[in-house]
Design a protein around this motif. Structure first.
Motif, PDB file in Angstrom:
ATOM      1  N   ASP A 138      -0.285   4.594  -0.467  1.00  0.00           N
ATOM      2  CA  ASP A 138      -0.926   5.804   0.057  1.00  0.00           C
ATOM      3  C   ASP A 138      -2.323   5.441   0.539  1.00  0.00           C
ATOM      4  O   ASP A 138      -3.084   4.811  -0.201  1.00  0.00           O
ATOM      5  CB  ASP A 138      -1.009   6.881  -1.038  1.00  0.00           C
ATOM      6  CG  ASP A 138      -1.319   8.266  -0.468  1.00  0.00           C
ATOM      7  OD1 ASP A 138      -1.459   8.396   0.757  1.00  0.00           O
ATOM      8  OD2 ASP A 138      -1.421   9.214  -1.271  1.00  0.00           O
ATOM      9  N   TYR A 139      -2.627   5.823   1.762  1.00  0.00           N
ATOM     10  CA  TYR A 139      -3.956   5.553   2.312  1.00  0.00           C
ATOM     11  C   TYR A 139      -4.372   6.723   3.173  1.00  0.00           C
ATOM     12  O   TYR A 139      -3.703   7.049   4.149  1.00  0.00           O
ATOM     13  CB  TYR A 139      -3.952   4.255   3.122  1.00  0.00           C
ATOM     14  CG  TYR A 139      -5.285   3.884   3.741  1.00  0.00           C
ATOM     15  CD1 TYR A 139      -6.487   4.244   3.137  1.00  0.00           C
ATOM     16  CD2 TYR A 139      -5.337   3.153   4.930  1.00  0.00           C
ATOM     17  CE1 TYR A 139      -7.708   3.890   3.688  1.00  0.00           C
ATOM     18  CE2 TYR A 139      -6.547   2.792   5.488  1.00  0.00           C
ATOM     19  CZ  TYR A 139      -7.730   3.162   4.871  1.00  0.00           C
ATOM     20  OH  TYR A 139      -8.942   2.819   5.434  1.00  0.00           O
ATOM     21  N   ILE A 150       0.860  -1.177   0.000  1.00  0.00           N
ATOM     22  CA  ILE A 150       0.000   0.000   0.000  1.00  0.00           C
ATOM     23  C   ILE A 150       0.898   1.230   0.000  1.00  0.00           C
ATOM     24  O   ILE A 150       1.757   1.381   0.867  1.00  0.00           O
ATOM     25  CB  ILE A 150      -0.924  -0.011   1.228  1.00  0.00           C
ATOM     26  CG1 ILE A 150      -1.888  -1.208   1.140  1.00  0.00           C
ATOM     27  CG2 ILE A 150      -1.697   1.304   1.350  1.00  0.00           C
ATOM     28  CD1 ILE A 150      -2.680  -1.462   2.400  1.00  0.00           C
ATOM     29  N   SER A 179      -5.619   3.232  -7.642  1.00  0.00           N
ATOM     30  CA  SER A 179      -6.210   4.061  -6.588  1.00  0.00           C
ATOM     31  C   SER A 179      -7.703   3.779  -6.575  1.00  0.00           C
ATOM     32  O   SER A 179      -8.362   3.828  -7.628  1.00  0.00           O
ATOM     33  CB  SER A 179      -5.957   5.548  -6.850  1.00  0.00           C
ATOM     34  OG  SER A 179      -4.586   5.854  -6.726  1.00  0.00           O
ATOM     35  N   GLN A 227      -6.511  10.360  -7.567  1.00  0.00           N
ATOM     36  CA  GLN A 227      -6.874   9.758  -6.292  1.00  0.00           C
ATOM     37  C   GLN A 227      -8.194  10.299  -5.749  1.00  0.00           C
ATOM     38  O   GLN A 227      -8.624   9.878  -4.679  1.00  0.00           O
ATOM     39  CB  GLN A 227      -5.757   9.995  -5.270  1.00  0.00           C
ATOM     40  CG  GLN A 227      -4.467   9.260  -5.618  1.00  0.00           C
ATOM     41  CD  GLN A 227      -3.350   9.569  -4.649  1.00  0.00           C
ATOM     42  OE1 GLN A 227      -3.138  10.714  -4.291  1.00  0.00           O
ATOM     43  NE2 GLN A 227      -2.638   8.540  -4.225  1.00  0.00           N
ATOM     44  N   GLN A 229      -6.383  -4.011   6.135  1.00  0.00           N
ATOM     45  CA  GLN A 229      -5.980  -2.620   6.369  1.00  0.00           C
ATOM     46  C   GLN A 229      -7.207  -1.716   6.437  1.00  0.00           C
ATOM     47  O   GLN A 229      -7.306  -0.844   7.316  1.00  0.00           O
ATOM     48  CB  GLN A 229      -5.057  -2.161   5.251  1.00  0.00           C
ATOM     49  CG  GLN A 229      -4.554  -0.729   5.390  1.00  0.00           C
ATOM     50  CD  GLN A 229      -3.604  -0.548   6.571  1.00  0.00           C
ATOM     51  OE1 GLN A 229      -2.550  -1.191   6.610  1.00  0.00           O
ATOM     52  NE2 GLN A 229      -3.968   0.282   7.522  1.00  0.00           N
ATOM     53  N   LEU A 230      -8.148  -1.913   5.542  1.00  0.00           N
ATOM     54  CA  LEU A 230      -9.353  -1.105   5.544  1.00  0.00           C
ATOM     55  C   LEU A 230     -10.195  -1.359   6.793  1.00  0.00           C
ATOM     56  O   LEU A 230     -10.761  -0.425   7.383  1.00  0.00           O
ATOM     57  CB  LEU A 230     -10.183  -1.395   4.296  1.00  0.00           C
ATOM     58  CG  LEU A 230      -9.573  -0.998   2.952  1.00  0.00           C
ATOM     59  CD1 LEU A 230     -10.484  -1.420   1.807  1.00  0.00           C
ATOM     60  CD2 LEU A 230      -9.301   0.498   2.887  1.00  0.00           C
ATOM     61  N   LEU A 280      -5.305  -5.992   1.788  1.00  0.00           N
ATOM     62  CA  LEU A 280      -6.029  -4.746   1.571  1.00  0.00           C
ATOM     63  C   LEU A 280      -7.237  -4.647   2.488  1.00  0.00           C
ATOM     64  O   LEU A 280      -7.455  -3.623   3.157  1.00  0.00           O
ATOM     65  CB  LEU A 280      -6.463  -4.667   0.105  1.00  0.00           C
ATOM     66  CG  LEU A 280      -7.477  -3.586  -0.270  1.00  0.00           C
ATOM     67  CD1 LEU A 280      -6.976  -2.201   0.100  1.00  0.00           C
ATOM     68  CD2 LEU A 280      -7.806  -3.665  -1.745  1.00  0.00           C
ATOM     69  N   ILE A 302      -7.548   4.782  -1.318  1.00  0.00           N
ATOM     70  CA  ILE A 302      -6.335   4.021  -1.027  1.00  0.00           C
ATOM     71  C   ILE A 302      -5.625   3.741  -2.345  1.00  0.00           C
ATOM     72  O   ILE A 302      -6.264   3.512  -3.371  1.00  0.00           O
ATOM     73  CB  ILE A 302      -6.659   2.699  -0.276  1.00  0.00           C
ATOM     74  CG1 ILE A 302      -5.368   2.031   0.226  1.00  0.00           C
ATOM     75  CG2 ILE A 302      -7.464   1.743  -1.160  1.00  0.00           C
ATOM     76  CD1 ILE A 302      -5.631   0.924   1.245  1.00  0.00           C
ATOM     77  N   PRO A 321      -7.650   7.546   5.097  1.00  0.00           N
ATOM     78  CA  PRO A 321      -9.019   7.164   5.490  1.00  0.00           C
ATOM     79  C   PRO A 321     -10.003   8.325   5.462  1.00  0.00           C
ATOM     80  O   PRO A 321     -11.161   8.149   5.050  1.00  0.00           O
ATOM     81  CB  PRO A 321      -8.831   6.617   6.906  1.00  0.00           C
ATOM     82  CG  PRO A 321      -7.412   6.135   6.944  1.00  0.00           C
ATOM     83  CD  PRO A 321      -6.655   7.096   6.096  1.00  0.00           C
TER      84      PRO A 321
END
Length: 354
Positions: free
Chosen positions: A52-53, A50, A164, A136, A74-75, A71, A60, A55
């Motif tokens: 770039d994330y 990952i 993205s 993004q 992480q979410l 993934l 993401i 929230p």
């Protein structure tokens, strides 16, 4: 060396030699599409991470070889999810393979498809050029949206390097209801509810029972239940059912007989076909098992404004997707020539002429 550059060098050499490449991530969806001749493999399973994330910004960015499990974990830590509830079809599933196949799960008609989730992509075309499309955030997606063109192309237009995606908060509560029904009534009910302000997140009819999933706050779920009716499923049983449907572990999907997928307008009445039909997506996705006449199924689907796909099993060297009209085939061939002029990327995986 950055792995993107390593992959780029492999594609550039293959292009120079007109040598075909079979793109491979986790291999969980190798059953899907046409079976093509053996050729060198372009392995993306190590191209993970990952990058770039945010929230709070609901997006993401990650490399295409990142496992779906990584993934989604992480979410989940941030209380978020992928809107389209993608099927895995195996523990090694990657986000790149999921998007290349364009597959979505039970939530698709109510939260959008895999294609709707894509904000931007970085790809390798068939000449080994690294190209970037989109961004993004939604406002960056303007003009001809090439990144979404890659979704469902089965790698025939480019190698996905980085994507993205839009993400959404996980629902506070979920409630699944069960009703007895016949096929015509089930389709009618699903279409009626879809036009009302109800917190639907999945609907399925198995031939005898209509399953309805609601997602939202406790108050909205109870209000919806009072309007819809039906028996509430225990949470564990409901979770197991929807997972079995998404991953095709349900008894309907078991066995070696070919599995057919028909995509139709949701209000299409029950089709005059022998055997059990599993109906999803409010009536828009219908599954059939067994040996079927492909031409007959495709003509029947087209008659109602849809298309038929041999999803699993059967003769995979033949065409498995609905034949394209000549004008549409010409467009697809021009796109293939523009992105992959020597046809080295997954040749024939989508259609024999692509």
């Amino acid at each position: 060396m950055d792995q993107s550059r390593t992959l780029q060098a492999i594609v550039q050499e293959a292009h120079a030699r007109s040598r075909p490449l079979a793109i491979r991530g986790g291999g969980s969806k190798a059953f899907y599409g046409r079976r093509t001749p053996e050729c060198d493999r372009l392995d993306l399973s190590g191209h993970q991470g990952i990058t770039d994330y945010e929230p709070n910004e609901l997006f993401i960015t990650l490399r295409a070889g990142t496992p779906l499990q990584t993934l989604e974990a992480q979410l989940a830590e941030a209380g978020q999810m992928l809107p389209f509830e993608p099927p895995h079809f195996g523990p090694a599933a990657t986000i790149g393979g999921t998007l290349a196949c364009g597959l979505s799960g039970p939530r698709r008609p109510y939260a959008g498809s895999a294609r709707d989730t894509v904000l931007g992509m970085r790809i390798l075309n068939g000449q080994g050029e690294i190209l970037r499309f989109g961004g993004q955030v939604m406002k960056n997606v303007a003009g001809y949206d090439v990144s979404r063109l890659m979704v469902g192309a089965l790698g025939t237009l480019g190698v996905l390097l980085e994507v993205s995606l839009k993400v959404l908060p996980r629902p506070v509560c979920t409630l699944s209801l069960l009703q007895e029904s016949d096929p015509a009534t089930a389709i009618q009910r699903m279409n009626l509810w879809a036009g009302q302000p109800l917190p639907l997140s999945a609907t399925t009819f198995d031939g005898e029972h209509l399953y309805i999933r609601l997602s939202g706050t406790e108050g909205t779920l109870q209000a919806a239940r009072s309007r819809i009716g039906g028996d509430a499923l225990a949470e564990a049983d409901a979770d197991a059912f929807w997972a079995s449907l998404r991953e095709q572990h349900h008894v309907f999907f078991q066995g070696d007989a070919p599995l057919w997928r028909l995509a139709l307008p949701p209000a299409t009445p029950p089709l005059p076909l022998a055997g059990q039909t599993m109906i999803e997506w409010g009536g828009g996705q219908r599954w059939l098992r067994g040996q079927r006449d492909a031409v007959m199924l495709q003509q029947l689907a087209a008659q109602y404004g849809g298309h038929a796909t041999m999803f699993r099993g059967g003769a995979r060297a033949a065409e498995v997707f609905q034949p394209l009209a000549p004008t549409m085939l010409a467009v697809q061939q021009r796109l293939k020539a523009a992105f992959d002029p020597r046809a080295i990327l997954n040749p024939g995986r989508l259609y024999a002429t692509l």
